[in-house]
Design an enzyme around this catalytic site. Structure first.
Site, PDB file in Angstrom:
ATOM      1  N   ASN A  12      -0.837 -30.264   3.151  1.00  0.00           N
ATOM      2  CA  ASN A  12       0.295 -30.074   2.254  1.00  0.00           C
ATOM      3  C   ASN A  12      -0.142 -30.608   0.897  1.00  0.00           C
ATOM      4  O   ASN A  12      -0.139 -31.813   0.659  1.00  0.00           O
ATOM      5  CB  ASN A  12       1.501 -30.846   2.801  1.00  0.00           C
ATOM      6  CG  ASN A  12       2.734 -30.668   1.953  1.00  0.00           C
ATOM      7  OD1 ASN A  12       2.674 -30.116   0.859  1.00  0.00           O
ATOM      8  ND2 ASN A  12       3.857 -31.147   2.450  1.00  0.00           N
ATOM      9  N   ARG A 104       0.627 -25.571   3.888  1.00  0.00           N
ATOM     10  CA  ARG A 104       2.001 -25.350   3.445  1.00  0.00           C
ATOM     11  C   ARG A 104       1.918 -24.680   2.078  1.00  0.00           C
ATOM     12  O   ARG A 104       1.277 -25.199   1.163  1.00  0.00           O
ATOM     13  CB  ARG A 104       2.734 -26.684   3.325  1.00  0.00           C
ATOM     14  CG  ARG A 104       4.095 -26.491   2.719  1.00  0.00           C
ATOM     15  CD  ARG A 104       4.728 -27.805   2.354  1.00  0.00           C
ATOM     16  NE  ARG A 104       6.064 -27.584   1.854  1.00  0.00           N
ATOM     17  CZ  ARG A 104       6.624 -28.307   0.897  1.00  0.00           C
ATOM     18  NH1 ARG A 104       5.955 -29.287   0.344  1.00  0.00           N
ATOM     19  NH2 ARG A 104       7.845 -28.059   0.507  1.00  0.00           N
ATOM     20  N   HIS A 193      12.328 -25.179   2.002  1.00  0.00           N
ATOM     21  CA  HIS A 193      12.415 -25.999   3.225  1.00  0.00           C
ATOM     22  C   HIS A 193      12.497 -25.117   4.468  1.00  0.00           C
ATOM     23  O   HIS A 193      13.005 -25.539   5.507  1.00  0.00           O
ATOM     24  CB  HIS A 193      13.691 -26.890   3.235  1.00  0.00           C
ATOM     25  CG  HIS A 193      13.701 -28.000   2.236  1.00  0.00           C
ATOM     26  ND1 HIS A 193      14.859 -28.422   1.642  1.00  0.00           N
ATOM     27  CD2 HIS A 193      12.722 -28.791   1.764  1.00  0.00           C
ATOM     28  CE1 HIS A 193      14.601 -29.425   0.819  1.00  0.00           C
ATOM     29  NE2 HIS A 193      13.295 -29.664   0.880  1.00  0.00           N
ATOM     30  N   ARG A 254      17.807 -34.088  -8.408  1.00  0.00           N
ATOM     31  CA  ARG A 254      18.203 -32.763  -8.920  1.00  0.00           C
ATOM     32  C   ARG A 254      19.709 -32.580  -8.839  1.00  0.00           C
ATOM     33  O   ARG A 254      20.344 -33.030  -7.885  1.00  0.00           O
ATOM     34  CB  ARG A 254      17.541 -31.644  -8.105  1.00  0.00           C
ATOM     35  CG  ARG A 254      16.047 -31.631  -8.193  1.00  0.00           C
ATOM     36  CD  ARG A 254      15.470 -30.419  -7.443  1.00  0.00           C
ATOM     37  NE  ARG A 254      14.105 -30.696  -7.065  1.00  0.00           N
ATOM     38  CZ  ARG A 254      13.623 -30.554  -5.831  1.00  0.00           C
ATOM     39  NH1 ARG A 254      14.396 -30.108  -4.847  1.00  0.00           N
ATOM     40  NH2 ARG A 254      12.369 -30.841  -5.570  1.00  0.00           N
ATOM     41  N   GLU A 397       7.886 -30.777   9.978  1.00  0.00           N
ATOM     42  CA  GLU A 397       7.319 -29.605   9.306  1.00  0.00           C
ATOM     43  C   GLU A 397       5.842 -29.422   9.643  1.00  0.00           C
ATOM     44  O   GLU A 397       5.357 -28.301   9.768  1.00  0.00           O
ATOM     45  CB  GLU A 397       7.530 -29.731   7.789  1.00  0.00           C
ATOM     46  CG  GLU A 397       8.985 -29.500   7.411  1.00  0.00           C
ATOM     47  CD  GLU A 397       9.370 -30.060   6.050  1.00  0.00           C
ATOM     48  OE1 GLU A 397       9.576 -31.289   5.960  1.00  0.00           O
ATOM     49  OE2 GLU A 397       9.464 -29.293   5.097  1.00  0.00           O
TER      50      GLU A 397
END
Ligand code: ADP
Length: 411
Positions: A12, A104, A193, A254, A397
Protein backbone atom coordinates in the site's frame (compact mmCIF):
# COMPACT_ATOMS: atom_id res chain seq x y z
CA UNK A 1 3.71 -19.75 -10.54
CA UNK A 2 4.96 -22.96 -8.93
CA UNK A 3 2.67 -25.28 -6.99
CA UNK A 4 4.35 -24.22 -3.76
CA UNK A 5 3.96 -20.51 -4.43
CA UNK A 6 1.33 -19.50 -1.90
CA UNK A 7 2.68 -16.22 -0.55
CA UNK A 8 1.42 -12.78 -1.48
CA UNK A 9 3.14 -9.51 -0.68
CA UNK A 10 0.60 -6.71 -0.26
CA UNK A 11 1.86 -3.17 -0.87
CA UNK A 12 0.00 0.00 0.00
CA UNK A 13 2.13 2.84 -1.35
CA UNK A 14 1.37 6.38 -0.24
CA UNK A 15 3.13 9.58 -1.25
CA UNK A 16 5.76 9.27 1.49
CA UNK A 17 5.07 5.85 2.96
CA UNK A 18 4.78 2.16 2.10
CA UNK A 19 2.76 -0.24 4.23
CA UNK A 20 3.31 -3.91 3.55
CA UNK A 21 2.26 -7.35 4.66
CA UNK A 22 3.50 -10.74 3.55
CA UNK A 23 0.78 -13.38 3.80
CA UNK A 24 0.71 -17.10 3.17
CA UNK A 25 -2.53 -18.00 1.45
CA UNK A 26 -1.92 -21.66 2.31
CA UNK A 27 -4.36 -23.34 -0.06
CA UNK A 28 -3.99 -26.62 1.85
CA UNK A 29 -6.35 -25.17 4.43
CA UNK A 30 -9.06 -25.32 1.77
CA UNK A 31 -9.68 -21.62 2.08
CA UNK A 32 -10.52 -22.09 5.76
CA UNK A 33 -9.51 -19.84 8.61
CA UNK A 34 -5.81 -20.53 8.12
CA UNK A 35 -5.90 -18.98 4.64
CA UNK A 36 -4.17 -15.66 4.98
CA UNK A 37 -1.62 -16.25 7.72
CA UNK A 38 0.52 -13.16 8.20
CA UNK A 39 4.27 -13.82 7.98
CA UNK A 40 5.51 -10.25 8.28
CA UNK A 41 4.06 -6.76 8.51
CA UNK A 42 5.69 -3.38 8.34
CA UNK A 43 5.74 0.26 7.42
CA UNK A 44 8.22 2.67 5.86
CA UNK A 45 7.46 6.29 6.71
CA UNK A 46 8.81 9.71 5.81
CA UNK A 47 10.36 8.49 2.55
CA UNK A 48 12.53 11.23 1.04
CA UNK A 49 13.39 12.78 4.40
CA UNK A 50 16.48 12.48 6.58
CA UNK A 51 14.49 10.76 9.29
CA UNK A 52 12.82 7.95 7.33
CA UNK A 53 11.72 5.10 9.53
CA UNK A 54 11.23 1.42 8.83
CA UNK A 55 9.32 -0.73 11.31
CA UNK A 56 9.26 -4.44 10.54
CA UNK A 57 7.63 -7.24 12.52
CA UNK A 58 8.60 -10.80 11.52
CA UNK A 59 5.47 -12.64 12.69
CA UNK A 60 6.55 -15.95 11.10
CA UNK A 61 9.60 -16.24 13.36
CA UNK A 62 7.87 -14.69 16.38
CA UNK A 63 10.66 -12.12 16.44
CA UNK A 64 10.37 -8.66 17.93
CA UNK A 65 9.53 -5.56 15.95
CA UNK A 66 12.70 -4.08 14.40
CA UNK A 67 12.89 -0.33 13.87
CA UNK A 68 15.52 1.50 11.86
CA UNK A 69 15.81 5.22 11.25
CA UNK A 70 17.84 7.05 8.61
CA UNK A 71 17.42 8.55 5.16
CA UNK A 72 15.49 6.47 2.59
CA UNK A 73 15.61 8.50 -0.61
CA UNK A 74 12.67 7.15 -2.59
CA UNK A 75 10.20 4.29 -3.01
CA UNK A 76 12.85 2.19 -4.78
CA UNK A 77 15.16 2.43 -1.78
CA UNK A 78 12.21 1.79 0.55
CA UNK A 79 11.24 -1.43 -1.17
CA UNK A 80 14.88 -2.59 -1.24
CA UNK A 81 15.05 -1.97 2.52
CA UNK A 82 11.84 -3.97 3.00
CA UNK A 83 13.24 -6.78 0.82
CA UNK A 84 16.38 -6.87 2.99
CA UNK A 85 14.29 -7.12 6.16
CA UNK A 86 12.24 -9.95 4.69
CA UNK A 87 15.43 -11.75 3.54
CA UNK A 88 16.83 -11.56 7.06
CA UNK A 89 13.88 -13.71 8.16
CA UNK A 90 14.23 -16.15 5.25
CA UNK A 91 11.19 -14.59 3.55
CA UNK A 92 13.02 -12.79 0.72
CA UNK A 93 11.28 -11.52 -2.39
CA UNK A 94 13.44 -13.91 -4.46
CA UNK A 95 11.68 -16.86 -2.82
CA UNK A 96 9.94 -19.30 -5.20
CA UNK A 97 7.11 -19.35 -2.66
CA UNK A 98 6.13 -15.80 -3.54
CA UNK A 99 3.13 -16.06 -5.91
CA UNK A 100 2.40 -12.41 -6.56
CA UNK A 101 2.52 -8.85 -5.33
CA UNK A 102 -0.86 -7.23 -4.69
CA UNK A 103 -0.99 -3.45 -4.89
CA UNK A 104 -3.68 -1.25 -3.40
CA UNK A 105 -4.58 1.22 -6.13
CA UNK A 106 -6.91 3.99 -5.02
CA UNK A 107 -8.59 4.96 -8.29
CA UNK A 108 -9.60 2.52 -11.00
CA UNK A 109 -12.18 4.74 -12.68
CA UNK A 110 -14.97 2.89 -14.46
CA UNK A 111 -12.75 0.50 -16.36
CA UNK A 112 -11.42 -1.55 -13.48
CA UNK A 113 -14.30 -3.38 -11.86
CA UNK A 114 -12.17 -6.26 -10.52
CA UNK A 115 -8.59 -7.00 -9.49
CA UNK A 116 -6.36 -6.90 -12.54
CA UNK A 117 -2.97 -8.35 -13.46
CA UNK A 118 -0.79 -5.35 -14.29
CA UNK A 119 0.73 -5.02 -17.75
CA UNK A 120 1.84 -1.90 -19.67
CA UNK A 121 -1.71 -1.13 -20.84
CA UNK A 122 -3.10 -1.41 -17.29
CA UNK A 123 -0.35 0.82 -15.94
CA UNK A 124 -1.07 3.37 -18.67
CA UNK A 125 -4.77 3.38 -17.72
CA UNK A 126 -3.96 3.88 -14.01
CA UNK A 127 -1.78 6.77 -15.13
CA UNK A 128 -4.63 8.20 -17.24
CA UNK A 129 -6.67 8.39 -14.01
CA UNK A 130 -4.14 10.64 -12.24
CA UNK A 131 -6.22 13.80 -12.95
CA UNK A 132 -9.12 12.34 -10.91
CA UNK A 133 -6.84 10.97 -8.15
CA UNK A 134 -3.87 13.37 -8.05
CA UNK A 135 -3.02 12.63 -4.42
CA UNK A 136 -3.08 8.85 -4.60
CA UNK A 137 -2.55 7.24 -8.01
CA UNK A 138 0.97 8.66 -8.60
CA UNK A 139 2.24 7.01 -5.39
CA UNK A 140 0.52 3.73 -6.30
CA UNK A 141 2.17 3.83 -9.75
CA UNK A 142 5.59 4.43 -8.20
CA UNK A 143 5.03 1.43 -5.92
CA UNK A 144 4.09 -0.79 -8.85
CA UNK A 145 7.07 0.30 -10.98
CA UNK A 146 9.45 -0.25 -8.07
CA UNK A 147 8.09 -3.74 -7.38
CA UNK A 148 8.22 -4.62 -11.07
CA UNK A 149 11.89 -3.64 -11.18
CA UNK A 150 12.63 -5.90 -8.21
CA UNK A 151 10.73 -8.95 -9.52
CA UNK A 152 9.99 -8.45 -13.24
CA UNK A 153 8.98 -12.11 -13.60
CA UNK A 154 6.31 -12.04 -10.90
CA UNK A 155 2.61 -11.27 -11.46
CA UNK A 156 1.71 -7.87 -10.02
CA UNK A 157 -1.96 -7.34 -9.33
CA UNK A 158 -3.83 -4.06 -8.84
CA UNK A 159 -6.73 -4.13 -6.38
CA UNK A 160 -8.79 -0.96 -6.72
CA UNK A 161 -10.49 1.00 -3.92
CA UNK A 162 -13.18 2.01 -6.38
CA UNK A 163 -13.94 -1.43 -7.89
CA UNK A 164 -16.58 -2.54 -5.37
CA UNK A 165 -18.58 0.61 -6.09
CA UNK A 166 -18.73 0.17 -9.86
CA UNK A 167 -22.03 -1.71 -9.42
CA UNK A 168 -23.74 1.51 -8.27
CA UNK A 169 -26.66 2.29 -10.55
CA UNK A 170 -26.20 5.29 -12.82
CA UNK A 171 -28.77 7.31 -10.85
CA UNK A 172 -26.65 6.94 -7.69
CA UNK A 173 -23.31 7.54 -9.41
CA UNK A 174 -24.16 10.65 -11.44
CA UNK A 175 -24.14 14.17 -10.08
CA UNK A 176 -27.04 16.31 -11.29
CA UNK A 177 -24.86 18.56 -13.42
CA UNK A 178 -24.58 19.11 -17.18
CA UNK A 179 -23.96 15.66 -18.64
CA UNK A 180 -21.56 16.77 -21.38
CA UNK A 181 -19.34 18.61 -18.90
CA UNK A 182 -19.43 15.70 -16.46
CA UNK A 183 -18.53 13.18 -19.14
CA UNK A 184 -15.79 15.31 -20.69
CA UNK A 185 -14.01 15.43 -17.33
CA UNK A 186 -15.08 12.03 -15.96
CA UNK A 187 -16.93 13.72 -13.09
CA UNK A 188 -19.08 11.20 -11.24
CA UNK A 189 -19.27 9.45 -7.90
CA UNK A 190 -16.67 6.67 -7.76
CA UNK A 191 -16.55 5.94 -4.02
CA UNK A 192 -13.50 4.69 -2.07
CA UNK A 193 -12.61 2.23 0.74
CA UNK A 194 -14.19 -0.37 -1.58
CA UNK A 195 -11.91 -3.19 -0.42
CA UNK A 196 -13.07 -2.60 3.13
CA UNK A 197 -16.76 -2.30 2.23
CA UNK A 198 -16.52 -5.55 0.23
CA UNK A 199 -14.78 -7.42 3.04
CA UNK A 200 -16.98 -6.10 5.85
CA UNK A 201 -20.28 -6.63 4.03
CA UNK A 202 -19.28 -10.25 3.32
CA UNK A 203 -18.13 -10.83 6.90
CA UNK A 204 -21.38 -9.34 8.20
CA UNK A 205 -23.38 -11.84 6.15
CA UNK A 206 -21.17 -14.58 7.61
CA UNK A 207 -21.88 -13.29 11.13
CA UNK A 208 -25.61 -13.50 10.40
CA UNK A 209 -25.12 -17.05 9.08
CA UNK A 210 -26.31 -16.06 5.61
CA UNK A 211 -24.96 -15.87 2.09
CA UNK A 212 -23.98 -12.30 1.03
CA UNK A 213 -26.58 -12.53 -1.74
CA UNK A 214 -29.34 -12.81 0.89
CA UNK A 215 -28.57 -9.75 3.00
CA UNK A 216 -28.74 -5.97 2.78
CA UNK A 217 -26.09 -4.22 4.83
CA UNK A 218 -25.18 -0.63 5.65
CA UNK A 219 -21.41 -0.53 6.21
CA UNK A 220 -20.00 2.40 8.19
CA UNK A 221 -16.23 2.55 7.66
CA UNK A 222 -15.20 5.09 10.30
CA UNK A 223 -11.45 5.63 10.33
CA UNK A 224 -9.62 8.90 9.91
CA UNK A 225 -11.22 8.87 6.48
CA UNK A 226 -14.83 7.71 6.73
CA UNK A 227 -17.45 6.42 4.33
CA UNK A 228 -20.80 4.66 4.36
CA UNK A 229 -22.12 2.22 1.80
CA UNK A 230 -25.42 0.54 1.05
CA UNK A 231 -24.83 -3.05 -0.03
CA UNK A 232 -27.76 -5.04 -1.43
CA UNK A 233 -27.22 -8.77 -1.84
CA UNK A 234 -23.44 -8.34 -1.96
CA UNK A 235 -23.48 -5.48 -4.49
CA UNK A 236 -22.83 -1.85 -3.65
CA UNK A 237 -25.81 0.34 -4.60
CA UNK A 238 -24.68 3.60 -3.03
CA UNK A 239 -21.71 5.03 -1.16
CA UNK A 240 -20.96 8.34 0.50
CA UNK A 241 -17.64 9.29 -1.09
CA UNK A 242 -17.76 10.74 -4.57
CA UNK A 243 -15.37 11.98 -7.24
CA UNK A 244 -12.84 12.22 -4.43
CA UNK A 245 -12.76 10.99 -0.82
CA UNK A 246 -13.96 14.44 0.34
CA UNK A 247 -17.71 13.83 0.03
CA UNK A 248 -20.00 12.29 2.63
CA UNK A 249 -19.45 11.74 6.33
CA UNK A 250 -17.63 14.10 8.70
CA UNK A 251 -14.06 12.73 8.87
CA UNK A 252 -10.93 13.32 10.92
CA UNK A 253 -9.75 16.25 8.82
CA UNK A 254 -12.24 16.38 5.89
CA UNK A 255 -15.54 18.24 5.86
CA UNK A 256 -17.59 15.63 4.02
CA UNK A 257 -20.82 16.99 2.47
CA UNK A 258 -20.85 20.74 2.05
CA UNK A 259 -22.70 23.22 -0.16
CA UNK A 260 -20.32 23.64 -3.15
CA UNK A 261 -21.10 27.36 -3.06
CA UNK A 262 -19.01 27.54 0.13
CA UNK A 263 -15.96 27.15 -2.11
CA UNK A 264 -17.01 30.09 -4.35
CA UNK A 265 -17.63 32.11 -1.22
CA UNK A 266 -14.20 31.32 0.21
CA UNK A 267 -12.58 32.42 -3.04
CA UNK A 268 -14.70 35.51 -3.74
CA UNK A 269 -15.26 36.81 -0.24
CA UNK A 270 -12.48 35.33 1.90
CA UNK A 271 -9.85 35.78 -0.86
CA UNK A 272 -8.62 32.22 -0.61
CA UNK A 273 -6.83 30.50 -3.49
CA UNK A 274 -7.84 27.18 -5.03
CA UNK A 275 -5.09 25.45 -3.02
CA UNK A 276 -6.11 27.20 0.21
CA UNK A 277 -9.66 25.88 -0.17
CA UNK A 278 -8.37 22.41 -1.01
CA UNK A 279 -6.22 22.35 2.13
CA UNK A 280 -9.03 23.81 4.27
CA UNK A 281 -11.59 21.18 3.23
CA UNK A 282 -9.25 18.17 3.12
CA UNK A 283 -6.83 18.85 5.98
CA UNK A 284 -8.29 21.48 8.32
CA UNK A 285 -11.95 20.52 8.47
CA UNK A 286 -13.96 17.64 9.90
CA UNK A 287 -13.30 16.91 13.56
CA UNK A 288 -9.95 18.71 13.57
CA UNK A 289 -11.53 21.86 12.12
CA UNK A 290 -14.43 21.72 14.53
CA UNK A 291 -12.54 21.13 17.77
CA UNK A 292 -8.80 20.88 17.07
CA UNK A 293 -8.59 17.11 17.57
CA UNK A 294 -9.24 14.30 15.12
CA UNK A 295 -8.63 11.39 17.46
CA UNK A 296 -11.95 10.14 18.82
CA UNK A 297 -10.27 9.02 22.07
CA UNK A 298 -9.13 12.57 22.76
CA UNK A 299 -12.53 14.00 21.79
CA UNK A 300 -14.31 11.65 24.20
CA UNK A 301 -11.84 12.54 26.96
CA UNK A 302 -12.51 16.24 26.42
CA UNK A 303 -16.27 15.67 26.44
CA UNK A 304 -15.94 13.84 29.75
CA UNK A 305 -14.22 16.95 31.09
CA UNK A 306 -17.11 19.13 29.92
CA UNK A 307 -15.48 20.59 26.80
CA UNK A 308 -18.31 22.09 24.72
CA UNK A 309 -16.37 22.42 21.46
CA UNK A 310 -15.51 18.73 21.54
CA UNK A 311 -19.13 17.90 22.32
CA UNK A 312 -20.43 19.95 19.39
CA UNK A 313 -17.89 18.31 17.05
CA UNK A 314 -19.06 14.88 18.25
CA UNK A 315 -22.72 15.85 17.78
CA UNK A 316 -22.09 17.08 14.21
CA UNK A 317 -20.22 13.84 13.44
CA UNK A 318 -23.09 11.74 14.78
CA UNK A 319 -25.82 13.81 13.11
CA UNK A 320 -24.23 13.19 9.69
CA UNK A 321 -23.86 9.48 10.41
CA UNK A 322 -27.54 9.25 11.33
CA UNK A 323 -28.55 10.99 8.13
CA UNK A 324 -26.66 8.41 6.08
CA UNK A 325 -28.13 5.51 8.05
CA UNK A 326 -31.59 6.92 7.34
CA UNK A 327 -30.84 7.60 3.69
CA UNK A 328 -29.41 4.14 3.06
CA UNK A 329 -32.31 2.49 4.86
CA UNK A 330 -34.55 4.21 2.31
CA UNK A 331 -32.24 3.25 -0.57
CA UNK A 332 -32.14 -0.42 0.49
CA UNK A 333 -35.81 -0.74 1.48
CA UNK A 334 -34.99 -3.58 3.84
CA UNK A 335 -31.89 -3.53 6.04
CA UNK A 336 -30.59 -6.70 7.73
CA UNK A 337 -27.57 -5.18 9.45
CA UNK A 338 -25.64 -2.01 10.15
CA UNK A 339 -21.92 -2.82 10.47
CA UNK A 340 -19.36 -0.55 12.13
CA UNK A 341 -15.72 -0.86 11.12
CA UNK A 342 -12.25 0.83 11.04
CA UNK A 343 -10.49 2.66 13.89
CA UNK A 344 -13.50 4.59 15.22
CA UNK A 345 -16.17 2.06 14.25
CA UNK A 346 -14.33 -0.84 15.86
CA UNK A 347 -13.21 0.93 19.03
CA UNK A 348 -15.49 3.82 19.90
CA UNK A 349 -18.54 2.36 21.69
CA UNK A 350 -19.99 5.86 22.38
CA UNK A 351 -20.02 6.61 18.63
CA UNK A 352 -21.93 3.38 17.91
CA UNK A 353 -24.40 4.01 20.73
CA UNK A 354 -25.02 7.63 19.69
CA UNK A 355 -25.32 6.83 15.98
CA UNK A 356 -28.11 4.30 16.60
CA UNK A 357 -29.83 6.09 19.51
CA UNK A 358 -33.42 6.97 18.77
CA UNK A 359 -33.63 4.74 15.70
CA UNK A 360 -35.82 2.10 17.36
CA UNK A 361 -38.64 2.89 14.90
CA UNK A 362 -36.24 1.73 12.18
CA UNK A 363 -35.66 -1.55 14.03
CA UNK A 364 -32.24 -0.50 15.34
CA UNK A 365 -31.03 -0.76 18.93
CA UNK A 366 -27.80 -1.21 20.87
CA UNK A 367 -27.30 -3.51 23.86
CA UNK A 368 -25.05 -1.54 26.24
CA UNK A 369 -23.24 -4.61 27.58
CA UNK A 370 -22.56 -6.08 24.14
CA UNK A 371 -21.47 -2.67 22.87
CA UNK A 372 -18.93 -2.39 25.70
CA UNK A 373 -17.17 -5.67 24.75
CA UNK A 374 -13.68 -5.14 23.31
CA UNK A 375 -12.63 -7.79 20.82
CA UNK A 376 -10.94 -8.22 17.47
CA UNK A 377 -13.71 -10.57 16.32
CA UNK A 378 -16.90 -9.73 14.39
CA UNK A 379 -19.73 -9.43 16.90
CA UNK A 380 -23.34 -8.32 17.34
CA UNK A 381 -24.09 -5.35 19.56
CA UNK A 382 -27.88 -5.32 19.12
CA UNK A 383 -30.32 -7.01 21.51
CA UNK A 384 -31.89 -10.21 20.20
CA UNK A 385 -35.26 -8.53 19.77
CA UNK A 386 -33.92 -5.90 17.34
CA UNK A 387 -35.33 -6.26 13.83
CA UNK A 388 -32.07 -5.00 12.29
CA UNK A 389 -28.76 -6.39 13.53
CA UNK A 390 -26.08 -3.92 14.63
CA UNK A 391 -22.56 -5.31 14.43
CA UNK A 392 -18.89 -4.50 14.88
CA UNK A 393 -16.95 -6.13 12.06
CA UNK A 394 -13.20 -5.44 12.04
CA UNK A 395 -11.97 -4.66 8.56
CA UNK A 396 -8.89 -6.24 6.99
CA UNK A 397 -8.04 -4.56 3.73
CA UNK A 398 -4.66 -6.30 3.41
CA UNK A 399 -6.21 -9.76 3.74
CA UNK A 400 -8.86 -8.84 1.19
CA UNK A 401 -6.18 -7.59 -1.25
CA UNK A 402 -4.13 -10.76 -0.68
CA UNK A 403 -7.18 -12.99 -1.21
CA UNK A 404 -8.23 -11.20 -4.39
CA UNK A 405 -4.65 -11.25 -5.69
CA UNK A 406 -4.15 -14.93 -4.91
CA UNK A 407 -7.50 -15.91 -6.38
CA UNK A 408 -6.55 -14.18 -9.62
CA UNK A 409 -3.06 -15.65 -10.03
CA UNK A 410 -3.93 -19.16 -8.86
CA UNK A 411 -7.06 -19.45 -11.02
P1 ADP B 1 -7.09 5.40 8.70
O1 ADP B 1 -6.76 4.02 8.19
O2 ADP B 1 -8.19 6.10 7.96
O3 ADP B 1 -5.90 6.28 8.95
P2 ADP B 1 -8.03 4.04 11.12
O4 ADP B 1 -9.08 3.15 10.60
O5 ADP B 1 -6.76 3.44 11.61
O6 ADP B 1 -7.73 5.24 10.14
O7 ADP B 1 -8.67 4.90 12.32
C1 ADP B 1 -7.92 5.84 13.01
C2 ADP B 1 -8.82 6.56 13.98
O8 ADP B 1 -9.47 5.60 14.84
C3 ADP B 1 -8.10 7.48 14.96
O9 ADP B 1 -7.93 8.76 14.40
C4 ADP B 1 -9.03 7.52 16.14
O10 ADP B 1 -9.97 8.57 15.98
C5 ADP B 1 -9.79 6.22 16.06
N1 ADP B 1 -9.48 5.29 17.14
C6 ADP B 1 -8.49 4.39 17.21
N2 ADP B 1 -8.52 3.70 18.38
C7 ADP B 1 -9.57 4.20 19.08
C8 ADP B 1 -10.14 3.91 20.37
N3 ADP B 1 -9.64 2.98 21.17
N4 ADP B 1 -11.23 4.62 20.74
C9 ADP B 1 -11.75 5.57 19.92
N5 ADP B 1 -11.27 5.87 18.70
C10 ADP B 1 -10.19 5.20 18.29
Amino acid sequence: MTATATRVLVLNSGSSSVKYQLLDMNPDSGGGPAAGTRLAVGLVERIGEETSRLAHTPLATGGDKRETEGPIADHGAALKAVAAELSADGLGLDSPQLAAIGHRVVHGGLKFTAPTVIDDAVLAEIERLVPVAPLHNPANITGIRTAQALRPDLPQVAVFDTAFHTTMPEYAARYAIDVATADAHRIRRYGFHGTSHAYVSRKTAELLGKDPSEVNVIVLHLGNGASASAVAGGRCVDTSMGLTPLEGLVMGTRSGDIDPAVTFHLKRVAGMSEDDVDVLLNKKSGLVGLCGDNDMREIRRRIDEGDERAELAFDIYIHRLKKYIGAYTAVLGRVDAVAFTAGVGENAAPVRAAALAGLEEMGLAVDADLNAVRSGEPRLISPECARVAAAVVPTDEELEIAQQTYALVSA
